[in-house]
Every structure is written in structure tokens, then in C-alpha cells.
Design a protein around this motif. Sequence first.
Motif, PDB file in Angstrom:
ATOM      1  N   HIS A  99       0.856  -0.890   0.051  1.00  0.00           N
ATOM      2  CA  HIS A  99      -0.077   0.202   0.012  1.00  0.00           C
ATOM      3  C   HIS A  99       1.000   1.535   0.188  1.00  0.00           C
ATOM      4  CE1 HIS A  99      -3.842  -1.827   0.389  1.00  0.00           C
ATOM      5  NE2 HIS A  99      -2.587  -3.366   1.675  1.00  0.00           N
ATOM      6  N   GLN A 100       2.362   0.558  -0.646  1.00  0.00           N
ATOM      7  CA  GLN A 100       3.029   1.766  -0.849  1.00  0.00           C
ATOM      8  C   GLN A 100       2.457   3.423  -1.031  1.00  0.00           C
ATOM      9  OE1 GLN A 100       6.606   1.209  -2.662  1.00  0.00           O
ATOM     10  NE2 GLN A 100       5.975  -0.545  -2.869  1.00  0.00           N
ATOM     11  N   GLU A 101       1.484   3.874  -1.960  1.00  0.00           N
ATOM     12  CA  GLU A 101       0.537   4.509  -2.949  1.00  0.00           C
ATOM     13  C   GLU A 101       0.146   5.520  -1.558  1.00  0.00           C
ATOM     14  OE1 GLU A 101       2.006   6.307  -5.471  1.00  0.00           O
ATOM     15  OE2 GLU A 101       3.362   4.140  -5.597  1.00  0.00           O
ATOM     16  N   GLU A 102      -0.654   4.825  -0.894  1.00  0.00           N
ATOM     17  CA  GLU A 102      -1.907   5.549  -0.140  1.00  0.00           C
ATOM     18  C   GLU A 102      -1.035   5.623   0.958  1.00  0.00           C
ATOM     19  OE1 GLU A 102      -4.253   1.357  -0.501  1.00  0.00           O
ATOM     20  OE2 GLU A 102      -2.179   2.070  -1.323  1.00  0.00           O
ATOM     21  N   LEU A 103      -0.126   4.963   1.714  1.00  0.00           N
ATOM     22  CA  LEU A 103       0.883   5.662   3.186  1.00  0.00           C
ATOM     23  C   LEU A 103       1.945   7.081   2.182  1.00  0.00           C
ATOM     24  CD1 LEU A 103       1.107   2.196   4.004  1.00  0.00           C
ATOM     25  CD2 LEU A 103       0.225   3.812   4.746  1.00  0.00           C
ATOM     26  N   ALA A 104       2.491   6.601   0.988  1.00  0.00           N
ATOM     27  CA  ALA A 104       2.850   7.526   0.782  1.00  0.00           C
ATOM     28  C   ALA A 104       2.661   9.076   0.441  1.00  0.00           C
ATOM     29  CB  ALA A 104       4.398   7.482   0.128  1.00  0.00           C
ATOM     30  N   GLY A 105       1.330   9.180   0.458  1.00  0.00           N
ATOM     31  CA  GLY A 105       0.451  10.540  -0.458  1.00  0.00           C
ATOM     32  C   GLY A 105       0.624  11.237   0.126  1.00  0.00           C
ATOM     33  N   GLY A 106       0.636  12.753  -0.500  1.00  0.00           N
ATOM     34  CA  GLY A 106       0.957  13.806   0.329  1.00  0.00           C
ATOM     35  C   GLY A 106       2.388  13.817   1.167  1.00  0.00           C
ATOM     36  N   GLY A 107       2.765  12.978   0.979  1.00  0.00           N
ATOM     37  CA  GLY A 107       4.677  12.805   1.841  1.00  0.00           C
ATOM     38  C   GLY A 107       4.107  12.358   3.203  1.00  0.00           C
ATOM     39  N   LYS A 108       2.881  11.857   3.613  1.00  0.00           N
ATOM     40  CA  LYS A 108       2.984  11.098   4.811  1.00  0.00           C
ATOM     41  C   LYS A 108       3.612  10.507   5.366  1.00  0.00           C
ATOM     42  CE  LYS A 108      -2.052  11.090   4.033  1.00  0.00           C
ATOM     43  NZ  LYS A 108      -1.744  10.608   1.754  1.00  0.00           N
ATOM     44  N   PHE A 109       3.914  10.106   5.251  1.00  0.00           N
ATOM     45  CA  PHE A 109       5.099   8.616   5.097  1.00  0.00           C
ATOM     46  C   PHE A 109       6.064   8.257   3.950  1.00  0.00           C
ATOM     47  CE2 PHE A 109       1.527   6.562   7.711  1.00  0.00           C
ATOM     48  CZ  PHE A 109       1.948   7.521   9.357  1.00  0.00           C
ATOM     49  N   LEU A 110       7.574   7.956   4.853  1.00  0.00           N
ATOM     50  CA  LEU A 110       8.871   8.595   4.470  1.00  0.00           C
ATOM     51  C   LEU A 110       9.018   6.445   4.304  1.00  0.00           C
ATOM     52  CD1 LEU A 110      10.515  10.776   5.011  1.00  0.00           C
ATOM     53  CD2 LEU A 110       8.980  10.631   2.932  1.00  0.00           C
ATOM     54  N   PHE A 111       9.471   5.646   3.471  1.00  0.00           N
ATOM     55  CA  PHE A 111      10.842   4.038   3.263  1.00  0.00           C
ATOM     56  C   PHE A 111      10.376   4.483   2.565  1.00  0.00           C
ATOM     57  CE2 PHE A 111       4.983   4.928   2.652  1.00  0.00           C
ATOM     58  CZ  PHE A 111       5.491   3.626   1.379  1.00  0.00           C
ATOM     59  N   PRO A 112      11.629   3.080   2.671  1.00  0.00           N
ATOM     60  CA  PRO A 112      12.019   2.457   1.074  1.00  0.00           C
ATOM     61  C   PRO A 112      10.888   2.406   0.129  1.00  0.00           C
ATOM     62  CG  PRO A 112      13.154   1.455   3.452  1.00  0.00           C
ATOM     63  CD  PRO A 112      11.627   2.462   3.423  1.00  0.00           C
ATOM     64  N   ARG A 113      11.496   2.420  -0.992  1.00  0.00           N
ATOM     65  CA  ARG A 113      10.328   1.712  -1.634  1.00  0.00           C
ATOM     66  C   ARG A 113      10.921   0.585  -2.909  1.00  0.00           C
ATOM     67  NH1 ARG A 113       6.344   6.393  -2.814  1.00  0.00           N
ATOM     68  NH2 ARG A 113       5.418   4.719  -3.762  1.00  0.00           N
ATOM     69  N   VAL A 114      10.118  -0.382  -2.739  1.00  0.00           N
ATOM     70  CA  VAL A 114      10.487  -2.145  -3.095  1.00  0.00           C
ATOM     71  C   VAL A 114       9.787  -2.371  -3.252  1.00  0.00           C
ATOM     72  CG1 VAL A 114       9.278  -3.062  -0.745  1.00  0.00           C
ATOM     73  CG2 VAL A 114      10.822  -4.097  -2.125  1.00  0.00           C
ATOM     74  N   GLU A 115       9.799  -3.344  -4.888  1.00  0.00           N
ATOM     75  CA  GLU A 115       8.731  -4.162  -5.599  1.00  0.00           C
ATOM     76  C   GLU A 115       7.425  -4.246  -4.991  1.00  0.00           C
ATOM     77  OE1 GLU A 115       8.435  -7.915  -7.839  1.00  0.00           O
ATOM     78  OE2 GLU A 115      10.699  -7.115  -7.460  1.00  0.00           O
ATOM     79  N   ARG A 116       6.230  -4.263  -4.878  1.00  0.00           N
ATOM     80  CA  ARG A 116       5.254  -4.496  -4.226  1.00  0.00           C
ATOM     81  C   ARG A 116       5.071  -6.193  -3.515  1.00  0.00           C
ATOM     82  NH1 ARG A 116       0.160  -6.464  -4.061  1.00  0.00           N
ATOM     83  NH2 ARG A 116      -1.813  -4.448  -3.431  1.00  0.00           N
TER      84      ARG A 116
END
Length: 421
Positions: A104-121
Amino acid sequence: MPFEVDRDVPGLIVKFGDYPLHHGGVGAIRSLGRLGVPMYAITEDRYTPAASSRYLRRAFPWRTTGAEEPERLVEGMLRIARRIGRPTVLIPTDEEAAVLIAEHQEELAGGGKFLFPRVERDLPRRLASKQGLHELCVEHGVASPAAAFPESYADIEEFAASARFPVVAKNREAFTRRKQPAVNGTTKIATPEGLLELARDWGRQPGVILQEYLPREQAEDWIVHAYFDADSAPLALFTGVKVRSWPPHAGMTAHAYVVDNPELADLAARFIKQIGFTGVIDLDLRFDRRDGQYKLLDFNPRMGAQFRLFESESGIDVVRAMHLDLTGRAVPEGEQRAGHRYVVENIDLPALIAYRRSGYTTPHAPARATGTELAWLATDDLRPLFTMLARFAGPGARHLHQLWRTSRRGSGTTKAKAKTK
């Protein structure tokens, strides 16, 4: 220290499931909190060791099992994001959290809410799965114990007729929505009859992996903790040897040392590059003296509970490396502190007694430690220790006794707790 963190970017400990006595979360809160990073944590209630740390700005009590619908968990995390009110680095401490974040990377990163390493889903779920990990090892030429994946009781009967015992049974997936998993963690099975008896309760779809048993007399337990950047390059990579675990030989680390192992570090780095993983990892490997191979047992795509064993001479551990990298800062290089040890006080004493009974020793453990990191006791942050002792004296002590009794079963099965974290 030769680096400066971004104190405007907080950290959030993310955990799903009921395991309040989690020293890894406390370690992460202390590690970044001591640098001035504002720390937040999801906790079972307000009276967990993590919630009592002086370095925690705020706990978000949220009792979960990890089996909730993903949409509900994402919604809860977005509520927490609104309460914090600024971009925050996510620090997952279990597979459920790591997989949820990846899927759920897009929902959690949207608007700069959370930062985390982006990895293959789908990669963290596959790595956390015993079957998925075994398939990746085969695909990339990484040694792992021989394994079978029965789909029915008939498959188990066929396996029992030809397998070499003892064998090990584990749940195929790291976590499941089933009300009751097939086995309670790592289960050593001594005989074909024992396997067939145990398997009668596994239902039509067993959901287990039956794995080659690596005898402890011919093996050594090694661990790798690391942080890999967006290009799957290691910014921090550490190797160590596990001296004791609880339950014995099958559970979470109770006592470990930092030991330089360039061969193992190279193996881990090459595997991570091949699969394209980014982020923090915690690997468990067993060196099999019979064939001279390091066999990958577990791949935890998140921070391990004993990560504070490892710190470089520059003051970097994997959590600090992640925070620096995600906030655009350089991660300073530095050698690991060889000979340093880590002790989890509440489980190392019973583990010590059990290991002395078995006569097992770890050849690569240094004769003397160059320094010691305790999981719970910290002179600048005493409340987590006392909170742990208060909770451990009740249900925690009963659970420890149950594990102790289980670990002493000789010819039947030996079970380890599923939630090792």
C-alpha cells in the motif's frame, strides 16, 4: 558523532499483533531518540515498555492481531499520520507491517505522509513466506535446507515414507488469516509416526513446509543485519553469530556477538542485489559444517529485534542508516564493532541453563566481549526495564515456563513461538 540527523522528521514504530514485550521497538526508539529525532509508536496499550520510554514523544494505543483487513490497517495508519502532522519515517518491526507498507505504498506515501524504502510491491510478502524464500534461493543459487511443500495428507504420507528424520515443520506463510496456524512456530519432528499424528490436525490444505533438519552439533547460527538503498547497495551491513536463543536452538536471539565474516557479508549483498530489495533486512543463516555452506533459513524484510547488537565505529545501526538515507543525508562508513555482544536479559538466563544441559557451544563466539548492549537495561532510560519486569512477572513468566516445558520434549516435537520478531 560524525553525522547529523534531520530532527524535523520523526520516526514511527509500526507493529501489528499482540507482543508487548518487544525489545526491538524499544531499541529503535532509543537509537533515534538519543539523536533528538521525535519518536512515536503503535503499542498494545499505554503500559508497554515502548510506551514508557523517555525517548517516546507519544504512543498510539491500537490493539491489533495482524489479521485485520488491510484497508482497516491502512486507514488507521493514515489517522496516525494526521495526528503527527508531518512526514514520518516508518519503522516496521514485524512481517505484517512490512508487507502492508509494501503493498500500500501509494496510499501511505501520498502527500508526503510517510517515508519508507520503495520496494517491489510483492517482494516482502514473498521473502517472508517460507515457500517464497525457498523458491528465490533456488532461483538465485543461494543454499537453503532441502524442503517439501505438501498439498494434502497423502503428500505427507508419501514424504514420511522416504524422508530422513528428524525433520522440521514450519508454517508456509509468515502470517495467515487462518484462526489457527498448522504449527506453533518451528517444530522439530523426530519420527514418521510423529509427523503423521501431528498432520492429522492440519486439515485439507496443510499450509506447512517440511524442511531438512540441520543438526546443531554440525552447525553454527549466523545473523546478518543491513540497510540497502534504492539501488540495492548496502549502506550498512553487519554479521554476527547467535550464541543462544529461546526456546533453545529455535527461537529469538537471547545472546549474540558481532563477528566479522566477509564471506557471509558478500553472500548477503549479492543475494539482495539479485532480488532488488531495498530497506532493512534481518537474515538467519545456519552454517552446515557437513558441506561448508551457509543455508538461509529466514529472511525478515524489516528491522530485527536484536538490531542494536550492531553499530559501526561511526555510530551507525540499520535504523539510523535508514533515517539518514530517507531524509537525504549521507550514511557515514565505518567498520562494525567486532566482539561486541547483545543480551536479552529476561530470556538469556533460561537459555543459558538449557544450553549447558545440552553441552552445545558456539565455536565462533569470542572468549571475551569488547562491550555489551543490554536489550532492556539502559541507565538513561530505566522505565522500559521496570515495565517489562512488571508485565513479565505475570503472563510473561507463565509463557516462558510453557516454552521451557515444550523445549524439553525429547523424542516428540519441539516447538518455538511463532512471533519471534
